[in-house]
Scaffold this active site. Structure first.
Site, short mmCIF file in Angstrom:
data_model
loop_
_atom_site.label_atom_id
_atom_site.label_comp_id
_atom_site.label_asym_id
_atom_site.label_seq_id
_atom_site.Cartn_x
_atom_site.Cartn_y
_atom_site.Cartn_z
N THR A 171 0.89 -1.05 0.21
CA THR A 171 0.00 -0.09 -0.01
C THR A 171 0.86 1.10 0.11
O THR A 171 2.05 1.11 0.58
CB THR A 171 -0.82 0.06 1.28
OG1 THR A 171 -1.66 -1.24 1.23
CG2 THR A 171 -1.72 1.09 1.50
N VAL A 176 -12.33 -6.38 2.39
CA VAL A 176 -11.85 -5.05 2.66
C VAL A 176 -10.56 -5.21 3.60
O VAL A 176 -10.71 -5.84 4.45
CB VAL A 176 -13.02 -4.14 3.23
CG1 VAL A 176 -12.55 -2.99 3.54
CG2 VAL A 176 -14.21 -4.16 2.21
N THR A 226 1.09 -1.01 6.44
CA THR A 226 0.97 -1.79 5.13
C THR A 226 1.39 -3.16 5.66
O THR A 226 1.83 -3.45 6.74
CB THR A 226 2.16 -1.00 4.29
OG1 THR A 226 1.91 -1.83 2.94
CG2 THR A 226 3.51 -1.12 4.82
N1 ASP Z 1 -2.72 -3.35 3.73
C1 ASP Z 1 -2.89 -4.06 2.53
C2 ASP Z 1 -4.10 -5.04 2.71
O1 ASP Z 1 -4.29 -5.88 3.27
C3 ASP Z 1 -1.97 -4.69 1.89
C4 ASP Z 1 -0.69 -4.14 1.95
O2 ASP Z 1 -0.51 -3.02 2.42
O3 ASP Z 1 0.50 -4.71 1.74
O4 ASP Z 1 -5.17 -4.71 1.74
#
Ligand code: ASP
Length: 298
Positions: free
Chosen positions: A153, A182, A204
């Site tokens: 993210t 989600v 993230t």
């Molecule tokens: N946190 C994000 C999700 O779970 C993915 C990521 O940041 O790697 O959708």
């Protein structure tokens, strides 16, 4: 006047910092700068986990999550599981500014986008479609820990000339996720939390584990209690680790990033995450590596 700061998750966060810092130097508000930074990443098809060219879900649809928060007022907005809208962070801001709500999801969020004049777009690039066909899991996901196959993210945190904080989080989420899934990224308190009175934090990694501990809110509350951004991020990773131990699972890949009104930064991640983040330094952008906190670390 405080030194303006922009920081963003992962090496592609450099794109966001490069877009945000000139705006901060011109005197724009932290949220405006963070949003411009996030949008630059959404527009880049080479970034496979955010916006245009994002990773598709288990049925091949690109479904995006985003949120924004203004540290001056605690105004915030988010959109979840939105299809066909590239600039979901800007859409989250419209939810904040033009509705009485905080979070719109799915078809309702897409309808709101149309009403607000956002173009409907295909978010697939030929490269992303080819990757999906090659790597998608067969059979589709089953119950159990969320799969950690490809994600990331961009969370952008900014400090403006007036000493206020703003944050934006935008992602296509976990690759091959179930339709309708989600993650933490559109959820205020999970993927992002910003309060000038305490600090800003973003997350993230595997969103299920971030939501489980109320990740970004946890980090900000640690700063409110007097901990430095670095200490606060490390405590959040320790909490993820201890919950994983209690649940008898290996800790998922998770990382936190924090910034306070003095411009102090913090970052930490679980082991094996190799979390890097971008931050402006003098006239340039620097990439830093966050410390990895092992399960048994005290
Ligand atoms: N946190 C994000 C999700 O779970 C993915 C990521 O940041 O790697 O959708």
């Amino acid at each position: 006047m405080p030194q303006v700061t922009a920081t963003a998750t992962w090496p592609f966060g450099q794109i966001a910092v490069r877009a945000a810092v000139p705006l901060l130097r011109q005197g724009q508000a932290a949220l405006d700068a963070a949003l411009a930074g996030a949008q630059a990443v959404e527009d880049d098809p080479a970034v496979r986990s955010v916006g245009y060219g994002g990773i598709a879900n288990s049925i091949g649809t690109v479904s995006l999550d985003a949120c924004v928060m203004d540290g001056r007022t605690l105004n915030c907005g988010g959109v979840a599981a939105v299809e066909n809208v590239r600039h979901v962070a800007a859409l989250a801001r419209r939810v904040m500014e033009r509705t009485p709500h905080i979070l719109l999801a799915g078809e309702g969020a897409r309808l709101f986008a149309v009403q607000q004049g956002f173009p409907l777009d295909t978010l697939h690039t030929p490269e992303a479609v080819a990757q999906w066909h090659k790597e998608r899991p067969k059979p589709p996901p089953r119950p159990g820990p969320a799969q950690d196959r490809g994600h990331d993210t961009v969370t952008v945190l900014a400090l403006d000339q007036k000493g206020s904080l703003g944050g934006v989080c935008t992602t296509s989420g976990l690759s091959y996720k179930l339709p309708g899934r989600v993650g933490d990224s559109p959820l205020i308190g999970a993927g992002l939390y910003v309060d000038d009175a305490a600090g800003a934090a973003g997350a993230t990694g595997v969103g299920e584990e971030i939501i489980r501990i109320g990740g970004s809110f946890f980090v900000v509350e640690q700063m409110r209690a007097g901990r430095s951004p670095q200490e606060a991020c490390e405590l959040a990773v320790r909490k993820v680790n201890s919950v994983a131990v209690r649940r008898g699972v290996h800790p998922a890949r998770v990382a936190f990033l924090a910034l306070d009104v003095k411009g102090r930064l913090g970052a930490a991640c679980t082991t094996g995450t190799n979390f890097q983040y971008a931050v402006n330094r003098d006239a340039d952008v620097e990439l830093r590596k966050a410390p990895e906190i092992a399960v048994n670390a005290r």
